[in-house]
Design a protein around this motif. Structure first.
Motif, PDB file in Angstrom:
ATOM      1  N   UNK A   1      -0.933   7.973  -4.297  1.00  0.00           N
ATOM      2  CA  UNK A   1      -0.834   8.256  -5.730  1.00  0.00           C
ATOM      3  C   UNK A   1       0.450   9.045  -5.936  1.00  0.00           C
ATOM      4  N   UNK A   2       1.342   8.483  -6.723  1.00  0.00           N
ATOM      5  CA  UNK A   2       2.687   9.020  -6.895  1.00  0.00           C
ATOM      6  C   UNK A   2       2.737  10.107  -7.971  1.00  0.00           C
TER       7      UNK A   2
ATOM      8  N   UNK B   1      -9.260   1.254  -1.162  1.00  0.00           N
ATOM      9  CA  UNK B   1      -8.398   1.560  -0.021  1.00  0.00           C
ATOM     10  C   UNK B   1      -7.034   0.893  -0.159  1.00  0.00           C
ATOM     11  N   UNK B   2      -6.026   1.536   0.446  1.00  0.00           N
ATOM     12  CA  UNK B   2      -4.683   0.972   0.572  1.00  0.00           C
ATOM     13  C   UNK B   2      -4.056   0.581  -0.756  1.00  0.00           C
ATOM     14  N   UNK B   3      -4.329   1.350  -1.787  1.00  0.00           N
ATOM     15  CA  UNK B   3      -3.739   1.089  -3.104  1.00  0.00           C
ATOM     16  C   UNK B   3      -2.435   1.861  -3.253  1.00  0.00           C
ATOM     17  N   UNK B   4      -1.546   1.320  -4.066  1.00  0.00           N
ATOM     18  CA  UNK B   4      -0.291   1.970  -4.402  1.00  0.00           C
ATOM     19  C   UNK B   4      -0.314   2.230  -5.904  1.00  0.00           C
ATOM     20  N   UNK B   5      -0.639   3.466  -6.268  1.00  0.00           N
ATOM     21  CA  UNK B   5      -0.720   3.880  -7.668  1.00  0.00           C
ATOM     22  C   UNK B   5       0.610   4.573  -7.976  1.00  0.00           C
ATOM     23  N   UNK B   6       1.541   3.837  -8.558  1.00  0.00           N
ATOM     24  CA  UNK B   6       2.902   4.311  -8.758  1.00  0.00           C
ATOM     25  C   UNK B   6       2.957   5.453  -9.748  1.00  0.00           C
TER      26      UNK B   6
ATOM     27  N   UNK C   1      -6.222  -2.666  -1.875  1.00  0.00           N
ATOM     28  CA  UNK C   1      -4.911  -3.315  -1.770  1.00  0.00           C
ATOM     29  C   UNK C   1      -4.319  -3.673  -3.129  1.00  0.00           C
ATOM     30  N   UNK C   2      -4.519  -2.815  -4.103  1.00  0.00           N
ATOM     31  CA  UNK C   2      -4.004  -3.025  -5.456  1.00  0.00           C
ATOM     32  C   UNK C   2      -2.700  -2.241  -5.619  1.00  0.00           C
ATOM     33  N   UNK C   3      -1.712  -2.867  -6.230  1.00  0.00           N
ATOM     34  CA  UNK C   3      -0.461  -2.199  -6.572  1.00  0.00           C
ATOM     35  C   UNK C   3      -0.357  -2.132  -8.085  1.00  0.00           C
ATOM     36  N   UNK C   4      -0.172  -0.928  -8.596  1.00  0.00           N
ATOM     37  CA  UNK C   4       0.039  -0.730 -10.033  1.00  0.00           C
ATOM     38  C   UNK C   4       1.369  -0.015 -10.191  1.00  0.00           C
TER      39      UNK C   4
ATOM     40  N   UNK D   1      -6.477  -6.921  -4.098  1.00  0.00           N
ATOM     41  CA  UNK D   1      -5.215  -7.638  -3.919  1.00  0.00           C
ATOM     42  C   UNK D   1      -4.537  -8.031  -5.225  1.00  0.00           C
ATOM     43  N   UNK D   2      -4.657  -7.200  -6.224  1.00  0.00           N
ATOM     44  CA  UNK D   2      -4.048  -7.453  -7.536  1.00  0.00           C
ATOM     45  C   UNK D   2      -2.722  -6.705  -7.630  1.00  0.00           C
TER      46      UNK D   2
END
Length: 152
Positions: free
Chosen positions: A21-22, A35-40, A54-57, A72-73
């Motif tokens: 989490x950025x 798990x393994x999410x990238x919350x920009x 595995x979600x990237x926002x 995976x979104x």
């Protein structure tokens, strides 16, 4: 290991391992993040929200109550999710419409997703699209309003 930038205000305890989490994110207490999410950076995530693995926002996105995002979104920068078909200040007749983004969906930058929509598995939504109805599985949609198109 979960990584949370010190400028982020994260109230939920429901965050899966490997998630990052950025800066400047606000995440409310009942949100669930896999798990393994990238919350920009510069995101807001409300309470009645479920985000899979595995979600990237990307930056500049608000995730409102009633939104479910499967595994995976990819959600591009400044995608706008709306939560009210008839937005007015202090709306006493507000009805929460659930929006679902299924596995593998890719939503391009600056797209707008109206409330109560289901985006089915593995589609591509082109940048700047306005999604006004359900999106079929595996299709490419773009435009205003977004329509199913042939891949070129």
């Amino acid at each position: 290991m979960i990584k949370i930038h010190p400028t982020a205000e994260v109230l939920t305890k429901s965050i899966g391992d490997g998630t990052m989490i950025w800066q400047y994110c606000v995440i409310l207490s009942n949100a669930v993040i896999g798990e393994n999410c990238n919350i920009n950076y510069n995101l807001f995530i409300e309470n009645d929200v479920i985000i899979g693995n595995n979600v990237t926002i990307k930056p500049g996105v608000q995730i409102w109550d009633g939104l479910t995002i499967d595994d995976n979104v990819f959600i591009g920068p400044n995608v706008t999710f709306t939560d009210d078909k008839h937005p007015i200040s202090k709306n006493k007749d507000y009805e929460l419409l659930k929006t679902v983004i299924k596995k593998g969906a890719s939503i391009g930058a600056n797209s707008t997703i109206l409330p109560g929509i289901t985006i089915y598995e593995n589609p591509i939504i082109g940048a700047g699209s306005v999604v006004t109805k359900n999106v079929s599985e595996g299709a490419t949609w773009f435009g205003n309003p977004a329509q199913k198109r042939n891949k070129n």
